[in-house]
Motif scaffolding. Structure first.
Motif, PDB file in Angstrom:
ATOM      1  N   LEU A 239       0.819  -1.214   0.000  1.00  0.00           N
ATOM      2  CA  LEU A 239       0.000   0.000   0.000  1.00  0.00           C
ATOM      3  C   LEU A 239       0.854   1.266   0.000  1.00  0.00           C
ATOM      4  CD1 LEU A 239      -2.879  -1.122   2.390  1.00  0.00           C
ATOM      5  CD2 LEU A 239      -2.947  -0.868  -0.105  1.00  0.00           C
ATOM      6  N   TRP A 240       1.984   1.262   0.713  1.00  0.00           N
ATOM      7  CA  TRP A 240       2.869   2.430   0.675  1.00  0.00           C
ATOM      8  C   TRP A 240       3.503   2.583  -0.699  1.00  0.00           C
ATOM      9  CZ3 TRP A 240       2.642   6.571   3.292  1.00  0.00           C
ATOM     10  CH2 TRP A 240       2.201   6.559   4.610  1.00  0.00           C
ATOM     11  N   SER A 241       3.763   1.479  -1.369  1.00  0.00           N
ATOM     12  CA  SER A 241       4.308   1.563  -2.729  1.00  0.00           C
ATOM     13  C   SER A 241       3.275   2.064  -3.716  1.00  0.00           C
ATOM     14  CB  SER A 241       4.838   0.203  -3.186  1.00  0.00           C
ATOM     15  OG  SER A 241       6.077  -0.039  -2.589  1.00  0.00           O
TER      16      SER A 241
ATOM     17  N   PHE B 101       8.507   3.998  -1.300  1.00  0.00           N
ATOM     18  CA  PHE B 101       8.166   4.061   0.129  1.00  0.00           C
ATOM     19  C   PHE B 101       8.170   2.672   0.767  1.00  0.00           C
ATOM     20  CE2 PHE B 101       5.676   8.331   0.595  1.00  0.00           C
ATOM     21  CZ  PHE B 101       6.826   9.013   0.272  1.00  0.00           C
ATOM     22  N   GLY B 102       7.641   1.673   0.055  1.00  0.00           N
ATOM     23  CA  GLY B 102       7.657   0.310   0.591  1.00  0.00           C
ATOM     24  C   GLY B 102       9.069  -0.198   0.800  1.00  0.00           C
ATOM     25  N   GLN B 103       9.961   0.147  -0.121  1.00  0.00           N
ATOM     26  CA  GLN B 103      11.361  -0.265   0.000  1.00  0.00           C
ATOM     27  C   GLN B 103      12.009   0.411   1.215  1.00  0.00           C
ATOM     28  OE1 GLN B 103       9.858   0.404  -2.887  1.00  0.00           O
ATOM     29  NE2 GLN B 103      10.091  -1.529  -3.944  1.00  0.00           N
ATOM     30  N   LEU B 104      11.695   1.680   1.449  1.00  0.00           N
ATOM     31  CA  LEU B 104      12.245   2.364   2.623  1.00  0.00           C
ATOM     32  C   LEU B 104      11.770   1.685   3.907  1.00  0.00           C
ATOM     33  CD1 LEU B 104      11.922   6.138   1.608  1.00  0.00           C
ATOM     34  CD2 LEU B 104      13.963   4.678   1.519  1.00  0.00           C
ATOM     35  N   LEU B 105      10.497   1.301   3.966  1.00  0.00           N
ATOM     36  CA  LEU B 105       9.996   0.588   5.137  1.00  0.00           C
ATOM     37  C   LEU B 105      10.660  -0.777   5.290  1.00  0.00           C
ATOM     38  CD1 LEU B 105       6.203   1.445   4.939  1.00  0.00           C
ATOM     39  CD2 LEU B 105       7.824   2.198   6.677  1.00  0.00           C
TER      40      LEU B 105
ATOM     41  N   TRP C 280       5.497  -4.744  -6.516  1.00  0.00           N
ATOM     42  CA  TRP C 280       5.846  -6.167  -6.371  1.00  0.00           C
ATOM     43  C   TRP C 280       7.088  -6.332  -5.505  1.00  0.00           C
ATOM     44  CZ3 TRP C 280       4.978 -10.991  -6.019  1.00  0.00           C
ATOM     45  CH2 TRP C 280       6.006 -11.920  -6.126  1.00  0.00           C
ATOM     46  N   ASP C 281       8.091  -5.530  -5.758  1.00  0.00           N
ATOM     47  CA  ASP C 281       9.353  -5.642  -5.041  1.00  0.00           C
ATOM     48  C   ASP C 281       9.174  -5.399  -3.542  1.00  0.00           C
ATOM     49  OD1 ASP C 281      12.426  -5.713  -5.215  1.00  0.00           O
ATOM     50  OD2 ASP C 281      12.013  -3.828  -4.150  1.00  0.00           O
TER      51      ASP C 281
ATOM     52  N   ASP D 224       9.758  -8.327  -0.843  1.00  0.00           N
ATOM     53  CA  ASP D 224      10.797  -8.146   0.181  1.00  0.00           C
ATOM     54  C   ASP D 224      10.248  -8.198   1.602  1.00  0.00           C
ATOM     55  OD1 ASP D 224      12.979  -8.037  -1.469  1.00  0.00           O
ATOM     56  OD2 ASP D 224      13.296  -5.874  -1.287  1.00  0.00           O
ATOM     57  N   ALA D 225       8.955  -7.894   1.752  1.00  0.00           N
ATOM     58  CA  ALA D 225       8.337  -7.938   3.076  1.00  0.00           C
ATOM     59  C   ALA D 225       7.830  -9.338   3.419  1.00  0.00           C
ATOM     60  CB  ALA D 225       7.198  -6.928   3.149  1.00  0.00           C
ATOM     61  N   GLY D 226       8.031 -10.292   2.519  1.00  0.00           N
ATOM     62  CA  GLY D 226       7.637 -11.670   2.799  1.00  0.00           C
ATOM     63  C   GLY D 226       6.398 -12.129   2.066  1.00  0.00           C
ATOM     64  N   GLY D 227       5.815 -11.275   1.239  1.00  0.00           N
ATOM     65  CA  GLY D 227       4.650 -11.672   0.460  1.00  0.00           C
ATOM     66  C   GLY D 227       5.077 -12.359  -0.824  1.00  0.00           C
ATOM     67  N   GLY D 228       4.115 -12.838  -1.554  1.00  0.00           N
ATOM     68  CA  GLY D 228       4.391 -13.405  -2.866  1.00  0.00           C
ATOM     69  C   GLY D 228       5.197 -14.682  -2.854  1.00  0.00           C
TER      70      GLY D 228
END
Length: 157
Positions: free
Chosen positions: A9-11, A17-21, A80-81, A85-89
């Protein structure tokens, strides 16, 4: 623990933003830089503003489509990235809806000055957004077909 949905959602809000988190700072800053570069070169914020105000002809004339066509792939790859990276997919072929959306949204963008819905050209913001729907449908369908085919091969059928 990382929350894949939160990162996704941040991406969606802004690529990077998702990558920063996810503490992938170089990758996140690279996505943010690319987002701003493409946004400025394509006049994307102006296009969005004109589209939301119903000035579709002005949005089309202001758009730099050669730059704007980079945006869907950057946008969906960043989503997607961050999610991955957060463990999904983790399930097989879970990337396919993202890839399919990138393709379909790019096609929607290219056709946005030509296709009319109910006699109206919807332009370079709304048409690509509408193309997310078939992008998701095709992506999930392709994933289901590949999962079915893979399962049959594993079972020896």
């Amino acid at each position: 623990m990382n929350n894949p949905l939160e990162r996704l959602l941040w991406s969606i809000a802004l690529p990077g933003f998702g990558q920063l988190l996810n503490k992938r700072y170089i990758k996140g800053l690279t996505f943010i830089f690319l987002e701003f570069l493409i946004n400025v070169q394509a006049n994307f914020n102006s296009i969005i503003m004109y589209s939301f105000n119903g000035e579709i002809d002005r949005a089309i004339s202001e758009a730099n489509f050669l730059w704007l066509m980079f945006y869907p792939c950057l946008y969906f790859f960043a989503m997607w990235d961050a999610y991955k990276d957060a463990g999904g997919g983790k399930s097989p072929y879970s990337f396919l809806p993202f890839v399919s959306c990138a393709y379909f949204v790019t096609v929607g963008l290219m056709l946005s000055g030509k296709i009319k819905l109910f006699g109206v050209i919807v332009g370079p913001v709304w048409m690509p957004m509408l193309f997310v729907i078939p992008g998701l449908a095709v992506g999930f369908l392709a994933r289901a077909i590949l999962l079915f085919a893979t399962k049959k091969q594993v079972q020896g059928g």
